[in-house]
Motif scaffolding. Structure first.
Motif, mmCIF file in Angstrom:
data_model
loop_
_atom_site.group_PDB
_atom_site.id
_atom_site.type_symbol
_atom_site.label_atom_id
_atom_site.label_comp_id
_atom_site.label_asym_id
_atom_site.label_seq_id
_atom_site.Cartn_x
_atom_site.Cartn_y
_atom_site.Cartn_z
ATOM 1 N N VAL A 83 0.835 -1.200 0.000
ATOM 2 C CA VAL A 83 0.000 0.000 0.000
ATOM 3 C C VAL A 83 0.872 1.253 0.000
ATOM 4 O O VAL A 83 0.622 2.208 -0.738
ATOM 5 N N GLY A 84 1.916 1.255 0.824
ATOM 6 C CA GLY A 84 2.809 2.414 0.883
ATOM 7 C C GLY A 84 3.542 2.642 -0.421
ATOM 8 O O GLY A 84 3.654 3.783 -0.883
ATOM 9 N N PHE A 85 4.034 1.562 -1.035
ATOM 10 C CA PHE A 85 4.824 1.730 -2.259
ATOM 11 C C PHE A 85 3.961 2.141 -3.438
ATOM 12 O O PHE A 85 4.282 3.097 -4.154
ATOM 13 N N PHE A 86 2.852 1.445 -3.653
ATOM 14 C CA PHE A 86 2.046 1.728 -4.820
ATOM 15 C C PHE A 86 1.100 2.908 -4.605
ATOM 16 O O PHE A 86 0.487 3.389 -5.555
ATOM 17 N N GLY A 87 0.995 3.356 -3.371
ATOM 18 C CA GLY A 87 0.307 4.613 -3.124
ATOM 19 C C GLY A 87 1.249 5.790 -3.250
ATOM 20 O O GLY A 87 0.894 6.924 -2.912
ATOM 21 N N GLY A 88 2.459 5.516 -3.773
ATOM 22 C CA GLY A 88 3.498 6.537 -3.835
ATOM 23 C C GLY A 88 3.147 7.728 -4.704
ATOM 24 O O GLY A 88 3.620 8.836 -4.444
ATOM 25 N N VAL A 89 2.339 7.505 -5.734
ATOM 26 C CA VAL A 89 1.922 8.640 -6.563
ATOM 27 C C VAL A 89 1.158 9.642 -5.712
ATOM 28 O O VAL A 89 1.350 10.859 -5.808
ATOM 29 N N HIS A 90 0.276 9.128 -4.841
ATOM 30 C CA HIS A 90 -0.461 10.004 -3.919
ATOM 31 C C HIS A 90 0.505 10.650 -2.932
ATOM 32 O O HIS A 90 0.376 11.839 -2.612
ATOM 33 N N CYS A 91 1.498 9.878 -2.453
ATOM 34 C CA CYS A 91 2.462 10.419 -1.488
ATOM 35 C C CYS A 91 3.274 11.559 -2.093
ATOM 36 O O CYS A 91 3.553 12.556 -1.427
ATOM 37 N N ILE A 92 3.659 11.399 -3.356
ATOM 38 C CA ILE A 92 4.415 12.462 -4.018
ATOM 39 C C ILE A 92 3.575 13.723 -4.120
ATOM 40 O O ILE A 92 4.047 14.840 -3.921
ATOM 41 N N GLY A 93 2.285 13.548 -4.420
ATOM 42 C CA GLY A 93 1.400 14.704 -4.511
ATOM 43 C C GLY A 93 1.232 15.396 -3.174
ATOM 44 O O GLY A 93 1.165 16.634 -3.101
ATOM 45 N N MET A 94 1.165 14.603 -2.080
ATOM 46 C CA MET A 94 0.956 15.173 -0.755
ATOM 47 C C MET A 94 2.246 15.769 -0.184
ATOM 48 O O MET A 94 2.234 16.836 0.417
ATOM 49 N N CYS A 95 3.361 15.053 -0.353
ATOM 50 C CA CYS A 95 4.601 15.417 0.343
ATOM 51 C C CYS A 95 5.705 15.932 -0.567
ATOM 52 O O CYS A 95 6.743 16.364 -0.074
ATOM 53 N N GLY A 96 5.480 15.841 -1.890
ATOM 54 C CA GLY A 96 6.529 16.291 -2.795
ATOM 55 C C GLY A 96 6.884 17.746 -2.589
ATOM 56 O O GLY A 96 8.056 18.135 -2.623
ATOM 57 N N GLY A 97 5.877 18.583 -2.369
ATOM 58 C CA GLY A 97 6.140 19.990 -2.124
ATOM 59 C C GLY A 97 6.902 20.219 -0.836
ATOM 60 O O GLY A 97 7.706 21.147 -0.724
ATOM 61 N N ILE A 98 6.643 19.351 0.151
ATOM 62 C CA ILE A 98 7.343 19.468 1.434
ATOM 63 C C ILE A 98 8.819 19.143 1.244
ATOM 64 O O ILE A 98 9.700 19.807 1.803
ATOM 65 N N VAL A 99 9.101 18.090 0.468
ATOM 66 C CA VAL A 99 10.493 17.739 0.202
ATOM 67 C C VAL A 99 11.184 18.884 -0.525
ATOM 68 O O VAL A 99 12.336 19.212 -0.239
ATOM 69 N N GLY A 100 10.472 19.514 -1.465
ATOM 70 C CA GLY A 100 11.048 20.663 -2.161
ATOM 71 C C GLY A 100 11.332 21.814 -1.216
ATOM 72 O O GLY A 100 12.375 22.460 -1.292
ATOM 73 N N ALA A 101 10.383 22.055 -0.285
ATOM 74 C CA ALA A 101 10.586 23.122 0.692
ATOM 75 C C ALA A 101 11.742 22.805 1.626
ATOM 76 O O ALA A 101 12.478 23.692 2.063
ATOM 77 N N LEU A 102 11.908 21.516 1.919
ATOM 78 C CA LEU A 102 12.994 21.095 2.805
ATOM 79 C C LEU A 102 14.350 21.459 2.211
ATOM 80 O O LEU A 102 15.262 21.905 2.926
ATOM 81 N N THR A 103 14.492 21.261 0.904
ATOM 82 C CA THR A 103 15.784 21.508 0.269
ATOM 83 C C THR A 103 15.957 22.951 -0.202
ATOM 84 O O THR A 103 17.058 23.336 -0.603
#
Length: 232
Positions: free
Chosen positions: A13-33
């Motif tokens: 579920v975690g791996f294949f839900g990754g598209v949703h995870c990128i949408g939710m947290c991708g911006g956070i990772v960008g803000a982190l860097t």
């Protein structure tokens, strides 16, 4: 349902839900860097300590929430004098597994509506995370990850409901650990590797197989619980 099968299902579920995870947290990772010097952002070897710190803390928040859910579920079982309470919880957990399988397979996306349940709590938590931005040290990334691990997410909430029937705090924590590790490749990978993972998880056949596997685990859980109720 055996813990190892549950762990594997949560991992899927975690791996294949990754598209949703990128949408939710991708911006956070960008803000982190964003606050890092350009030379660190451009060199993966210098960026990896920050990404590891962020994701380690994020998964730790999941594990803590899973332990709390498992503990609450086990306490509820000890307080409610019903013979089939745990089996009923397993049926509920199996139902959510089926819903997660439908989400992973790309057949139904209603789980995202559950995210609204945590929106009010997030209004209080989100300002805390802003105190650690822009991120300039791995320690700040670690603290930010601990906060953002509580970001409202339908998948996380569904796995937490699943963890209520785990039977103990340790098993609930293990379930969320599996889910968190499943999300790790999509959020940790960068550049071409990230694109390759995203392309792999978006392949219809791959998503259908993974969704069918998770759905099958859920149906197995429901069937086993109903069988035990009937013979009990």
């Amino acid at each position: 349902m055996p813990v190892d099968m549950s762990f594997f299902a949560a991992l899927l579920v975690g791996f294949f839900g990754g598209v949703h995870c990128i949408g939710m947290c991708g911006g956070i990772v960008g803000a982190l860097t964003f606050g890092l010097p350009a030379e660190r952002r451009e060199r993966f070897s210098q960026l990896i300590p920050y990404l590891l710190a962020y994701n380690l803390a994020r998964i730790s928040a999941y594990v803590l929430a899973g332990a709390l859910a498992g503990l609450i579920g086990s306490l509820g079982l000890s307080l409610v004098p019903l013979q089939h309470t745990q089996l009923i919880l397993l049926i509920i957990a199996g139902g959510f597994m089926v819903l997660m399988g439908l989400y992973v397979g790309g057949w139904w996306f209603g789980l995202t509506r559950i995210e609204r349940l945590g929106s009010r709590l997030w209004r209080w938590i989100e300002p805390i995370g802003r105190r650690f931005m822009p991120v300039k040290t791995p320690r700040q990334a670690l603290l930010l990850g601990l906060v953002w691990g509580w970001l409202p997410c339908g998948l996380v909430y569904s796995v937490l409901i699943w963890a209520l029937s785990a039977g103990s705090a340790a098993q609930g924590a293990l379930l969320l650990l599996g889910f968190g590790l499943g999300t790790l490749p999509n959020l940790l990978a960068m550049g071409t590797f990230a694109a390759q993972i995203a392309a792999f998880t978006r392949q219809p056949t791959v998503r259908w197989l993974a969704g069918a596997a998770v759905t099958g685990f859920g149906l197995y859980t429901i069937g086993s619980a109903i069988w035990n109720i009937q013979v009990g």
